[in-house]
Design an enzyme around this catalytic site. Structure first.
Site, PDB file in Angstrom:
ATOM      1  N   ASP A  64       3.940  13.637  15.498  1.00 43.01           N
ATOM      2  CA  ASP A  64       4.070  13.669  14.066  1.00 43.01           C
ATOM      3  C   ASP A  64       2.733  13.730  13.488  1.00 43.01           C
ATOM      4  O   ASP A  64       2.221  13.061  12.426  1.00 43.01           O
ATOM      5  CB  ASP A  64       4.889  12.463  13.465  1.00 43.01           C
ATOM      6  CG  ASP A  64       5.097  12.441  12.112  1.00 43.01           C
ATOM      7  OD1 ASP A  64       5.312  13.532  11.621  1.00 43.01           O
ATOM      8  OD2 ASP A  64       5.454  11.615  11.533  1.00 43.01           O
ATOM      9  N   LEU A  93       0.954  -1.313   0.232  1.00 43.98           N
ATOM     10  CA  LEU A  93      -0.180   0.005  -0.082  1.00 43.98           C
ATOM     11  C   LEU A  93       0.748   1.215  -0.135  1.00 43.98           C
ATOM     12  O   LEU A  93       0.540   2.152  -0.512  1.00 43.98           O
ATOM     13  CB  LEU A  93      -1.017  -0.217   1.218  1.00 43.98           C
ATOM     14  CG  LEU A  93      -1.912  -1.337   1.211  1.00 43.98           C
ATOM     15  CD1 LEU A  93      -2.688  -1.162   2.546  1.00 43.98           C
ATOM     16  CD2 LEU A  93      -2.898  -1.171   0.209  1.00 43.98           C
ATOM     17  N   GLY A 120       9.802   2.027   7.026  1.00 44.89           N
ATOM     18  CA  GLY A 120       8.777   0.764   7.127  1.00 44.89           C
ATOM     19  C   GLY A 120       8.072   0.661   5.458  1.00 44.89           C
ATOM     20  O   GLY A 120       7.738   1.783   4.787  1.00 44.89           O
ATOM     21  N   GLU A 121       7.153  -0.230   5.573  1.00 50.48           N
ATOM     22  CA  GLU A 121       6.346  -0.467   4.390  1.00 50.48           C
ATOM     23  C   GLU A 121       5.026  -0.842   4.770  1.00 50.48           C
ATOM     24  O   GLU A 121       5.010  -1.658   5.888  1.00 50.48           O
ATOM     25  CB  GLU A 121       6.776  -1.565   3.285  1.00 50.48           C
ATOM     26  CG  GLU A 121       7.985  -1.407   2.627  1.00 50.48           C
ATOM     27  CD  GLU A 121       8.533  -2.364   1.760  1.00 50.48           C
ATOM     28  OE1 GLU A 121       9.283  -2.081   0.966  1.00 50.48           O
ATOM     29  OE2 GLU A 121       7.916  -3.547   1.938  1.00 50.48           O
ATOM     30  N   VAL A 122       3.676  -0.657   4.245  1.00 45.47           N
ATOM     31  CA  VAL A 122       2.590  -1.025   4.516  1.00 45.47           C
ATOM     32  C   VAL A 122       1.958  -1.976   3.453  1.00 45.47           C
ATOM     33  O   VAL A 122       1.898  -1.509   2.308  1.00 45.47           O
ATOM     34  CB  VAL A 122       1.500   0.178   4.984  1.00 45.47           C
ATOM     35  CG1 VAL A 122       0.085  -0.317   5.497  1.00 45.47           C
ATOM     36  CG2 VAL A 122       2.323   1.053   6.180  1.00 45.47           C
ATOM     37  N   SER A 127       4.969   2.974   1.422  1.00 46.18           N
ATOM     38  CA  SER A 127       6.454   2.838   2.131  1.00 46.18           C
ATOM     39  C   SER A 127       6.682   4.267   2.689  1.00 46.18           C
ATOM     40  O   SER A 127       6.212   5.320   1.944  1.00 46.18           O
ATOM     41  CB  SER A 127       7.377   2.370   1.365  1.00 46.18           C
ATOM     42  OG  SER A 127       7.584   3.121   0.030  1.00 46.18           O
ATOM     43  N   GLY A 128       7.583   4.222   3.751  1.00 51.61           N
ATOM     44  CA  GLY A 128       7.978   5.391   4.202  1.00 51.61           C
ATOM     45  C   GLY A 128       9.539   5.397   4.505  1.00 51.61           C
ATOM     46  O   GLY A 128      10.278   4.611   4.041  1.00 51.61           O
TER      47      GLY A 128
END
Length: 427
Positions: free
Chosen positions: A121, A10, A16-18, A12-13
């Site tokens: 955040d 879905l 991490g990834e989702v 990524s940052g």
């Protein structure tokens, strides 16, 4: 925990990834996976899991499963349709929708702070929703306990958070962030939801409704001591000022818009549209419409005319009818004359001009107020466009006895023929 099957990524940052994942029954979830195995990233991920596991509130994302023993580390949460950022095209400026979403954010952050947890955040990307009534706060990766003395995921010369939403003290030193830093971020989100001005370096509060600007301004003060001192305080103010505004009467809203127009000399296009709608609703309140005509800047009424000639003509009709039957203080008659003259000059409609001239004639003559009679004579003698004189004569037909009292103030040869017949010498 292998019964969660990866379906598709879905997003990524930074660390991490989702993924969208499914269980054997076909139900879909979201899985956040740590892809950065540096010590700082692992600690941050562990802290996020620990924080989310400690929070139990319908406005904060829920953890359904977690793996922190073997790599890759991950946790599973409910799958949401999208983020608040995704919703921006349809929600910006839509007050009813904004109120619902912002109320959910405030409820969630009030609970988190009560549990001693900061977010640090907050931004539209970290607000997830399926609908305006199903909203949660996510991504506590930068969060920490308010009274934590241990490492705060920062080092010398480094800030944590997102530019545009970070409070000044957080941008200079993440260690100094406290609950009021989250309040700053909430204010920035609220500003964007009403202005549509994303990531703006400087806020233009004039773009916001007055009641919203009051909240945003206090949330985003540079000095934390000048902000709301708790989300509870902010929540109460939001409910009393913004939410209650949605329930206020038409009369109260008109007065609010009138005060803003007086203070600023203008209204936004949306506010002018709103005022036109409200004027039509309060046509049976002559006192309120009288105040609007007397107090609104002439250019605002000119803008109102451009938006809705029907509503504006209705307002002036009620206003002039009231002038014709009222007894006014001498000083106030001068003000009436001045206002009618200004409105005559900003509204091009011949019928409206006729109503205003008739009102000045009636007020001036009935009160024997020379200054007002001179204004009436000036308007009657002025050059008229084809058809304008006839419209004015029609408006004056019931005031012909008042018109004749102005004979010695007028050079009849300069008066439009349609108006001239109202004077005794032409009969």
């Amino acid at each position: 925990m292998s019964y969660y099957k990866d379906k598709r990524k879905l997003g990524s940052g930074g660390y991490g990834e989702v993924w969208c994942v499914s269980k054997a029954d076909g139900k879909l979830y979201a899985k956040k996976v740590l892809i950065d195995d540096s010590p700082d990233a692992v600690k941050r991920f562990q802290r996020e899991v620990r924080i989310l596991a400690s929070l139990d509130h319908p406005r904060i994302i829920e953890i359904r499963a977690v793996r922190l023993i073997n790599k890759p580390f991950w946790y599973v949460m409910p799958l949401y349709k999208g983020s608040l950022r995704n919703e921006f095209p349809g929600i910006v400026g839509e007050e009813d929708r904004v109120i619902k979403v912002m109320t959910a954010i405030l409820e969630g952050m009030r609970y988190a702070h009560e549990q001693g947890i900061l977010h640090r955040d907050l931004k539209p990307e970290n607000i997830l929703l399926n609908s305006d009534d199903d909203v949660v706060i996510s991504d506590f990766g930068l969060g920490r306990a308010i009274d934590a003395d241990t490492s705060r995921a920062t080092s010398a010369g480094r800030f944590l958070g997102t530019v545009g939403y970070m409070a000044p003290e957080q941008a200079t030193d993440a260690k100094s962030a406290d609950h009021r830093s989250d309040i700053f971020s909430i204010g920035r989100i609220l500003y964007e939801l009403f202005s549509g001005d994303t990531f703006a370096a400087v806020q233009d509060l004039k773009r916001l409704p007055v009641h919203v600007a009051m909240i945003v301004d206090k949330c985003t003060k540079s000095d934390p001591d000048e902000r709301f001192q708790s989300v509870e305080e902010l929540h109460k103010a939001f409910m009393s000022i913004v939410v209650a505004r949605g329930k206020q009467s038409d009369n109260e809203r008109i007065l609010e818009l009138m005060e803003k127009a007086i203070d600023n000399g203008t209204l936004t296009d949306d506010e002018t549209d709103e005022l036109a709608d409200l004027v039509a609703k309060v046509h049976d309140n002559p006192d309120l419409l009288h105040d609007l005509c007397m107090k609104l800047p002439a250019q605002v009424i000119g803008s109102l005319w451009e938006v809705s000639p029907v509503a504006t003509k209705l307002m002036i009709k009620v206003f002039t009818d009231k002038l014709a039957v009222g007894g006014w203080d001498f000083g106030y008659t001068d003000e009436i004359g001045r206002v009618c003259m200004q409105l005559h000059n900003v509204i091009p409609d011949y019928d409206v001009r006729g109503m205003l001239i008739a009102a000045i004639v009636e007020v001036g003559v009935s009160h024997n107020r020379w200054n007002v009679m001179d204004l009436a004579a000036k308007l009657l003698s002025g050059r008229k466009e084809p058809g304008e004189g006839l419209a004015i004569a029609h408006a004056l037909r019931d005031f012909s006895h008042r018109v004749r009292a102005l004979e010695d103030r007028i050079v009849l040869s300069k008066v439009d023929p349609a108006i001239r017949v109202l004077f005794r010498d032409e009969r």
